[in-house]
Design a protein around this motif. Structure first.
Motif, short mmCIF file in Angstrom:
data_model
loop_
_atom_site.label_atom_id
_atom_site.label_comp_id
_atom_site.label_asym_id
_atom_site.label_seq_id
_atom_site.Cartn_x
_atom_site.Cartn_y
_atom_site.Cartn_z
N HIS A 58 0.84 -1.19 0.00
CA HIS A 58 0.00 0.00 0.00
C HIS A 58 0.88 1.25 0.00
O HIS A 58 1.77 1.40 0.85
CB HIS A 58 -0.90 0.01 1.24
N ILE A 59 0.64 2.12 -0.98
CA ILE A 59 1.39 3.37 -1.12
C ILE A 59 0.43 4.55 -1.10
O ILE A 59 -0.60 4.53 -1.78
CB ILE A 59 2.20 3.39 -2.44
N GLN A 60 0.74 5.55 -0.31
CA GLN A 60 0.03 6.83 -0.33
C GLN A 60 1.08 7.93 -0.41
O GLN A 60 2.00 7.97 0.40
CB GLN A 60 -0.81 7.03 0.93
N LYS A 67 0.81 12.33 5.74
CA LYS A 67 2.05 11.59 5.90
C LYS A 67 2.09 10.49 4.85
O LYS A 67 1.16 9.69 4.75
CB LYS A 67 2.15 10.97 7.30
N PRO A 68 3.15 10.42 4.03
CA PRO A 68 3.22 9.37 3.00
C PRO A 68 3.34 7.99 3.63
O PRO A 68 3.85 7.83 4.74
CB PRO A 68 4.48 9.74 2.21
N ILE A 69 2.86 6.98 2.90
CA ILE A 69 2.92 5.59 3.35
C ILE A 69 3.47 4.73 2.22
O ILE A 69 3.08 4.87 1.07
CB ILE A 69 1.52 5.07 3.75
N ASP A 70 4.40 3.86 2.55
CA ASP A 70 4.86 2.80 1.65
C ASP A 70 5.05 1.58 2.54
O ASP A 70 6.09 1.42 3.19
CB ASP A 70 6.14 3.19 0.94
N PHE A 71 4.03 0.73 2.58
CA PHE A 71 3.98 -0.35 3.57
C PHE A 71 3.60 -1.65 2.90
O PHE A 71 2.65 -1.70 2.11
CB PHE A 71 2.95 0.00 4.65
N THR A 79 6.42 -10.81 7.51
CA THR A 79 7.34 -9.68 7.38
C THR A 79 6.60 -8.42 6.97
O THR A 79 5.92 -8.40 5.94
CB THR A 79 8.43 -9.97 6.33
N ALA A 80 6.72 -7.39 7.77
CA ALA A 80 6.15 -6.08 7.46
C ALA A 80 7.29 -5.13 7.12
O ALA A 80 8.24 -4.99 7.90
CB ALA A 80 5.34 -5.54 8.62
N THR A 81 7.21 -4.48 5.96
CA THR A 81 8.29 -3.61 5.49
C THR A 81 7.78 -2.21 5.28
O THR A 81 6.79 -1.99 4.57
CB THR A 81 8.89 -4.15 4.18
N THR A 82 8.46 -1.25 5.88
CA THR A 82 8.12 0.16 5.75
C THR A 82 9.24 0.88 5.02
O THR A 82 10.42 0.75 5.40
CB THR A 82 7.90 0.82 7.12
N ARG A 83 8.89 1.64 3.97
CA ARG A 83 9.88 2.44 3.24
C ARG A 83 9.58 3.91 3.47
O ARG A 83 8.44 4.36 3.29
CB ARG A 83 9.84 2.12 1.75
N THR A 84 10.58 4.65 3.88
CA THR A 84 10.44 6.09 4.08
C THR A 84 11.57 6.81 3.36
O THR A 84 12.62 6.22 3.07
CB THR A 84 10.48 6.45 5.58
N ASP A 86 14.02 10.19 3.66
CA ASP A 86 14.43 11.26 4.57
C ASP A 86 14.52 12.58 3.83
O ASP A 86 14.25 12.67 2.62
CB ASP A 86 15.76 10.92 5.26
N LYS A 87 14.89 13.64 4.55
CA LYS A 87 14.90 14.98 3.98
C LYS A 87 15.92 15.16 2.87
O LYS A 87 15.84 16.11 2.08
CB LYS A 87 15.15 16.00 5.08
N ASN A 88 16.88 14.23 2.79
CA ASN A 88 17.88 14.28 1.73
C ASN A 88 17.51 13.42 0.53
O ASN A 88 18.29 13.28 -0.40
CB ASN A 88 19.24 13.84 2.28
N GLY A 89 16.32 12.83 0.58
CA GLY A 89 15.85 12.00 -0.53
C GLY A 89 16.34 10.57 -0.49
O GLY A 89 16.10 9.81 -1.42
N LYS A 90 16.98 10.16 0.61
CA LYS A 90 17.48 8.80 0.73
C LYS A 90 16.37 7.90 1.23
O LYS A 90 15.67 8.22 2.20
CB LYS A 90 18.68 8.75 1.68
N ILE A 91 16.20 6.76 0.57
CA ILE A 91 15.16 5.81 0.96
C ILE A 91 15.67 4.90 2.07
O ILE A 91 16.76 4.33 1.98
CB ILE A 91 14.72 4.96 -0.25
N GLN A 92 14.90 4.80 3.13
CA GLN A 92 15.23 3.93 4.24
C GLN A 92 14.20 2.81 4.32
O GLN A 92 13.00 3.05 4.22
CB GLN A 92 15.25 4.72 5.55
N VAL A 93 14.69 1.59 4.48
CA VAL A 93 13.83 0.41 4.52
C VAL A 93 13.97 -0.27 5.88
O VAL A 93 15.08 -0.57 6.31
CB VAL A 93 14.18 -0.59 3.39
#
Length: 222
Positions: A58-60, A67-71, A79-84, A86-93
């Motif tokens: 699910h992506i919002q 607040k954006p969601i990538d879940f 396994t539940a995976t969250t992607r965010t 950061d302010k520098n545009g780096k994707i954190q998983v």
């Protein structure tokens, strides 16, 4: 389908696709908003006598969502995976293992409603909410009787279901304190040989403004 704001203004177009491979069904439901926002959910489940979730993503994103969601959740491994980003545009998983119930219904609650009778007893199912890395809640589904609606010059009847989120525990306490308790969702289902979801009124993903999503050319009155 189209999605309307509480004032009745069309703010999104809704696309739905479904692909069946044997006992596996993959559905994709996408809301494309006029402001460029998107709500995109892809779900795969099996239908071998009972419905079982395989995976859900699910992506919002966009200005409509606070607040954006990538879940994503993989039911077999829990396994539940969250992607965010950061302010520098780096994707954190970040991934977390969660013991999931067999009745987890992320992404296909509407399918369940197409397969129950109008006079079914209230029932519960599990939902993995995309908060704090994934938190299990229960939803209570209850039939609310029938309501007439108009389509193609005909008056038809739909069974109305109420979906009530039961947060409970610390999650419920936090949601109440922050004013984030999700609202009930109402779903109108046309019964018969080819049942169909005609209308959904509620929040997307359990947060944000309430939308009314309905098939074009239908009228439900006030």
């Amino acid at each position: 389908m189209v999605a309307r704001s509480e004032t009745g203004k069309i703010i999104a177009r809704v696309e739905f696709t479904e692909d069946v491979q044997g006992d596996d069904v993959t559905m994709r439901l996408t809301y494309r908003f006029v402001d460029g926002s998107i709500d995109d959910e892809t779900t795969t489940y099996t239908q071998q006598g009972t419905f079982r979730l395989v995976r859900n993503h699910h992506i919002q994103q966009g200005p409509f969502f606070a607040k954006p969601i990538d879940f994503a959740v993989e039911a077999a491994t829990g396994t539940a995976t969250t992607r965010t980003t950061d302010k520098n545009g780096k994707i954190q998983v970040e991934s977390e293992h969660i013991d999931l119930p067999d009745d987890l219904a992320n992404g296909f609650v509407g399918t369940l409603l197409l397969n129950v009778s109008p006079n079914t007893a209230p029932f519960r199912a599990g939902i993995l909410a995309p908060v704090f890395g994934g938190r299990l809640i229960r939803i209570l589904v209850s039939p609310q009787g029938e309501q007439p609606f108009q389509r193609a010059g005909q008056t038809l009847k739909a069974t109305v279901f109420r979906i009530h989120p039961e947060l409970g525990g610390i999650l419920g306490t936090i949601a109440t304190l922050l004013g984030l308790q999700p609202k009930d969702v109402m779903v109108w289902v046309l019964e018969g040989e080819t049942p169909a979801v005609m209308r959904v009124v509620g929040q997307l993903g359990g947060s944000g403004p309430v939308l009314s999503s309905e098939l074009e050319g239908t009228g439900f009155g006030k």
